[in-house]
Design an enzyme around this catalytic site. Structure first.
Site, PDB file in Angstrom:
ATOM      1  N   LYS A  85       0.824  -1.213   0.000  1.00 12.05           N
ATOM      2  CA  LYS A  85       0.000   0.000   0.000  1.00 12.05           C
ATOM      3  C   LYS A  85       0.855   1.259   0.000  1.00 12.05           C
ATOM      4  O   LYS A  85       1.790   1.385   0.792  1.00 12.05           O
ATOM      5  CB  LYS A  85      -0.886   0.039   1.252  1.00 12.05           C
ATOM      6  CG  LYS A  85      -2.111  -0.872   1.190  1.00 12.05           C
ATOM      7  CD  LYS A  85      -3.004  -0.596   2.387  1.00 12.05           C
ATOM      8  CE  LYS A  85      -3.996  -1.703   2.656  1.00 12.05           C
ATOM      9  NZ  LYS A  85      -5.093  -1.766   1.689  1.00 12.05           N
ATOM     10  N   GLY A 218     -14.317  -4.360   5.488  1.00 12.37           N
ATOM     11  CA  GLY A 218     -15.354  -4.785   6.421  1.00 12.37           C
ATOM     12  C   GLY A 218     -15.726  -6.254   6.347  1.00 12.37           C
ATOM     13  O   GLY A 218     -16.595  -6.710   7.086  1.00 12.37           O
ATOM     14  N   SER A 240      -8.364  -6.915   8.255  1.00 14.65           N
ATOM     15  CA  SER A 240      -8.226  -7.328   9.649  1.00 14.65           C
ATOM     16  C   SER A 240      -8.996  -8.618   9.926  1.00 14.65           C
ATOM     17  O   SER A 240      -8.743  -9.278  10.927  1.00 14.65           O
ATOM     18  CB  SER A 240      -8.749  -6.203  10.547  1.00 14.65           C
ATOM     19  OG  SER A 240      -8.432  -4.941  10.003  1.00 14.65           O
TER      20      SER A 240
END
Lengths: 298, 196
Positions: A85, A218, A240
């Site tokens: 990133k 999400g 995550s």
């Protein structure tokens, strides 16, 4: 073989690379050990990071490109592609990631933007880029800048799929709406959403974005991943959601199988059993404005 | 004759393979009488004349072949197999990576990612044995190469890095992606070799 016969970094090679990821799961990892777990579980690629998004949220401050040491550690650990990133607009971080041998660069709103006016001129690079988008206009602006892959932004580090769903439904809905338009109306609509008319017309003709479209931000369970696939994405990024769950190895394998069998509830039921706790979730409506990542870089 | 082609649809660039086979079948005059289907389970192989194994990640596809109980059905599949990139890796007898459970259908040793990382991925004009004189525009994406082959394997093309196209009986395996270039000569040659 004569060198002039060779061409590197063409649009076809960039979009082709993205195309090879279809039907796959790309997992965020912060070290070699996690990268190996992801590869063993069947990830098609890993995203090398210093912290997963939920920890970036907690840490606050300015989030930057990962330490090159970290990226190299991960590149050396696995044989699947490694992504990295860079901050929005930070073309030097992108140059460094390319020099490190990263296979795809994510110009990501999860990191703190470096330029509030311009995104990276992605056509100047040999490696392909993936960029986030919340609607058709944003997606087509990024493609026009050279993005070879789009991911719907969602809201990273929340474990809450609601924004990922909203962004995918928005893009698909806009493309469906184009189908009922005549050319002049499409050109007018392109102006309205601040996107190039030729890309809008291409979406209408193909009934989809002109590049591979993944979902991100999400996804925390196998059912979340399968839902995004049923909504029409080509694959998923899980940030995550894997390494913040109570059993990352099983969660990683379960999400890979869920993406492969996204239309089969029996398989989804089987892989979802006894996975332990998913990552802790956040209610989107309780985030302060300055905690919302998706509005960065439109 | 009704022709049915299956494309292994576990992961990778499946839709491009479907479109490329549709184009090739149309060229050969089977446009109206042929179908191209996605293969996810053993029963999907029934009635297929050929199977395409697409590019993608060989470690992922290998895992899913085992998960979906396709390993033996593909090994025993009586039709032709057209394998590109990750597909070529899977067709080999030897690959230096224990995570890839190869099908062992072509006697060859394959090196994964032989060109290097994505920045080393390239397009080049290739001369292919038995194709007309015009070069073939080959798209190599983190491509594998063949390091060595058994005597019964026919080598169709090679570059500095190694062998990039082979044929053995009803099987064809390529390091590059003919489904991404708009040239269906290799697809057509493969279909013709099966009597289509």
């Amino acid at each position: 073989m004569k060198l002039e016969e060779l061409r590197f970094g063409t649009e076809l090679l960039k979009r082709g690379f993205a195309s090879m990821q279809k039907g796959g799961v790309i997992m965020d990892v912060v070290n070699a050990e996690q990268a190996i777990i992801a590869e063993e579980a069947g990830a098609v690629a890993v995203m090398s990071l210093e912290r997963v998004p939920s920890d970036i949220r907690k840490a606050g401050g300015v989030a930057r490109m990962a330490d090159p040491e970290k990226v190299i550690e991960i590149i050396e650990a696995v044989s699947i592609p490694v992504m990295g990133k860079a901050r929005i607009g930070h073309f030097v971080e992108a140059q460094v990631l390319e020099a490190l041998g990263v296979d795809m660069i994510d110009e990501s709103e999860v990191l703190t933007p470096a330029d509030e006016q311009y995104h990276i001129d992605k056509k100047l690079f040999k490696v392909p880029f993936v960029c986030g988008a919340r609607d058709l206009g944003e997606a087509l602006r990024r493609i026009n800048e050279g993005a070879a892959m789009i991911r719907t932004k969602g809201e990273a580090g929340t474990g809450n799929v609601v924004e990922a769903v909203r962004h995918m439904r928005t893009i698909m809905g806009e493309i469906r709406m184009l189908k009922g338009m005549e050319k002049q109306e499409m050109i007018d609509y392109a102006r309205e959403i601040e996107a190039p008319a030729e890309l809008v017309i291409e979406c209408a003709e193909r009934g989809r974005l002109p590049v591979v479209n993944f979902s991100a931000g999400g996804i925390a369970t196998p059912c979340d991943a399968a839902m995004m696939m049923q909504l029409g994405v080509d694959g998923v990024f899980v940030g995550s959601g894997i390494f913040k769950s109570s059993n990352p190895e099983r969660m990683a394998k379960a999400i890979v199988e869920a993406v492969n069998n996204y239309k089969n509830p029996e398989v989804l039921a089987k892989v979802s059993r006894g996975l332990g706790d998913a990552m802790p979730g956040l209610d989107i409506h309780l985030l302060r404005d300055d905690e919302v990542l998706q509005t960065r870089g439109c | 004759m009704d022709v049915k082609i299956g494309v292994l649809a576990l992961q990778g660039n499946v839709s491009e393979h479907c479109e490329a086979f549709c184009r090739a079948l149309e060229h050969l005059g089977y446009g109206g009488t042929s179908t191209v289907i996605a293969v996810r389970h053993p029963e999907d192989l029934l009635g297929c004349t050929a199977l395409a194994i697409p590019g993608g990640e060989s470690t992922t596809i290998s895992r899913l072949i085992d998960k979906n109980s396709l390993y033996e059905p593909i090994r025993n599949f009586p039709g032709g197999i057209f394998a590109t990139c990750a597909g070529m890796v899977l067709m080999a007898t030897v690959v230096a990576d224990p995570r890839v459970h190869t099908l062992g259908l072509i006697g060859m040793t394959v090196d994964r990612n032989a060109f290097g990382r994505q920045r080393e991925s390239c397009e080049m004009d290739l001369h292919i044995e038995g194709l007309s004189d015009d070069p073939f525009r080959a798209i190599f994406i983190r491509a594998p190469v063949v390091a060595c082959v058994d005597p019964d394997v026919r080598i169709l093309a090679w570059v500095d890095q190694g062998i990039v196209a082979v044929e053995k009986g009803r099987y064809m395996a390529l390091s590059f992606h003919p489904e991404l270039s708009c040239d269906s000569r290799l697809h057509e040659r493969f279909l013709k070799s099966l009597g289509i």
